[in-house]
Design a protein around this motif. Structure first.
Motif, PDB file in Angstrom:
ATOM      1  N   THR A 279       0.849  -1.195   0.000  1.00 19.66           N
ATOM      2  CA  THR A 279       0.000   0.000   0.000  1.00 19.66           C
ATOM      3  C   THR A 279       0.881   1.240   0.000  1.00 19.66           C
ATOM      4  O   THR A 279       1.809   1.336   0.805  1.00 19.66           O
ATOM      5  CB  THR A 279      -0.884   0.030   1.272  1.00 19.66           C
ATOM      6  N   GLU A 280       0.594   2.188  -0.895  1.00 15.40           N
ATOM      7  CA  GLU A 280       1.365   3.438  -0.892  1.00 15.40           C
ATOM      8  C   GLU A 280       0.909   4.302   0.285  1.00 15.40           C
ATOM      9  O   GLU A 280      -0.262   4.677   0.367  1.00 15.40           O
ATOM     10  CB  GLU A 280       1.145   4.185  -2.219  1.00 15.40           C
TER      11      GLU A 280
ATOM     12  N   ARG B 144      -7.882   2.412  -5.108  1.00 17.42           N
ATOM     13  CA  ARG B 144      -8.469   1.231  -5.746  1.00 17.42           C
ATOM     14  C   ARG B 144      -8.460   0.078  -4.744  1.00 17.42           C
ATOM     15  O   ARG B 144      -7.488  -0.112  -4.016  1.00 17.42           O
ATOM     16  CB  ARG B 144      -7.646   0.867  -6.994  1.00 17.42           C
TER      17      ARG B 144
ATOM     18  N   LEU C  41      -7.836  -3.436  -3.543  1.00 15.33           N
ATOM     19  CA  LEU C  41      -7.026  -4.601  -3.913  1.00 15.33           C
ATOM     20  C   LEU C  41      -7.600  -5.877  -3.286  1.00 15.33           C
ATOM     21  O   LEU C  41      -7.470  -6.954  -3.840  1.00 15.33           O
ATOM     22  CB  LEU C  41      -5.576  -4.423  -3.446  1.00 15.33           C
TER      23      LEU C  41
ATOM     24  N   ASP D  90      -4.788   0.280  -2.913  1.00 13.47           N
ATOM     25  CA  ASP D  90      -3.449   0.484  -3.504  1.00 13.47           C
ATOM     26  C   ASP D  90      -2.716   1.635  -2.828  1.00 13.47           C
ATOM     27  O   ASP D  90      -1.497   1.710  -2.864  1.00 13.47           O
ATOM     28  CB  ASP D  90      -3.534   0.674  -5.027  1.00 13.47           C
ATOM     29  N   ARG D  91      -3.471   2.553  -2.210  1.00 12.04           N
ATOM     30  CA  ARG D  91      -2.851   3.657  -1.453  1.00 12.04           C
ATOM     31  C   ARG D  91      -3.802   4.072  -0.354  1.00 12.04           C
ATOM     32  O   ARG D  91      -5.008   3.787  -0.410  1.00 12.04           O
ATOM     33  CB  ARG D  91      -2.517   4.826  -2.376  1.00 12.04           C
TER      34      ARG D  91
ATOM     35  N   THR E  20       1.817  -3.857   3.619  1.00 16.14           N
ATOM     36  CA  THR E  20       0.395  -3.788   3.299  1.00 16.14           C
ATOM     37  C   THR E  20      -0.329  -3.180   4.486  1.00 16.14           C
ATOM     38  O   THR E  20      -0.089  -3.569   5.632  1.00 16.14           O
ATOM     39  CB  THR E  20      -0.146  -5.202   3.027  1.00 16.14           C
TER      40      THR E  20
END
Ligand SMILES: [Zn+2]
Length: 236
Positions: free
Chosen positions: A2-3, A18, A20, A30-31, A69
């Motif tokens: 995860t960003e 988004r 995941l 994703d972030r 994550t």
């Protein structure tokens, strides 16, 4: 993976991301701007929404076992967005900002009391640090005055990155490590309070110490012969 958007901008309150992974009690994007529980700072809370009126409340945020994550924990029975969906993440900003102010105040407390820190925790507008201070007598009024002087100096808080090797060569920088910086990724995040403090930290901070506001020393407790716990509370 995860960003972690909160690492470059702690003031970000809302973003899209988004999906995941979406399982009961477990949402991965994703972030994110949600800070995961760690090193004494609680995990963020907030809300996610998605197309068609989907909504879920996030009650806590944690790292997964891989420490890369970030897992968002929704309330029990909350609906899950479909995998691949774009959702909007909104932080419980009131709570997070009070934690940012308290966290930054604890950096300053470690300047006022320059002893090894053995533990700490950040709350909502309050916090504590444990010091391995030996037999030193702690004067509440003096600590409070010095801490508020540093806050009033309105010093700039900045972050920069150095390599693991540079950190090792400058081990004196490892002063507090209240929020352990992620080591082993090749680089470490340093938090600098202009002219006052420099230490590795992965947490969220305010940009100027003036944002902390007035601080009160709520208590000084003995936690063993050589250890002292100092509690602070912020106004507002
Ligand atoms: Zn910090």
């Amino acid at each position: 993976m995860t960003e972690p958007l909160f690492r470059s901008d702690a003031y970000l309150r809302q973003t899209t991301a988004r999906v995941l992974e979406a399982a009961p009690g477990r949402l991965v994007f994703d972030r994110t701007l949600f800070y995961p529980r760690g090193g004494g700072q609680p995990g963020d809370r907030g809300e996610i929404t998605w197309a068609g009126g989907g909504q879920a409340t996030i009650t806590d945020t944690v790292y997964d076992a891989d420490r890369k994550t970030i897992v968002h924990i929704p309330t029990e029975g909350a609906p899950s967005p479909p995998s691949g969906e774009t959702v909007t993440l909104a932080l419980d900003w009131t709570t997070r900002y009070r934690r940012m102010r308290a966290h930054t105040a604890l950096h300053l407390l470690s300047v006022v009391l320059p002893y090894p820190v053995t533990g700490g925790s950040v709350g909502d507008g309050e916090g504590r640090l444990d010091f391995d201070s030996g037999e030193v007598a702690f004067e509440k009024a003096e600590i409070e005055r010095k801490l508020n002087d540093l806050i009033a100096a309105d010093a700039e808080v900045e972050t920069r990155w150095i390599s693991d090797e540079e950190l090792e060569a400058n081990s004196a920088l490892v002063k507090t490590m209240m929020v352990k910086p992620p080591v082993g990724h090749g680089r470490v995040r340093l938090v600098s309070i202009s002219g006052l403090d420099l230490q590795p930290c992965g947490g969220t901070h305010v940009l100027r110490t003036g944002e902390i506001g007035r601080a009160t020393i709520k208590g000084i407790e003995k936690k063993g012969k050589l250890n002292r716990r100092v509690r602070i509370e912020l106004e507002g």
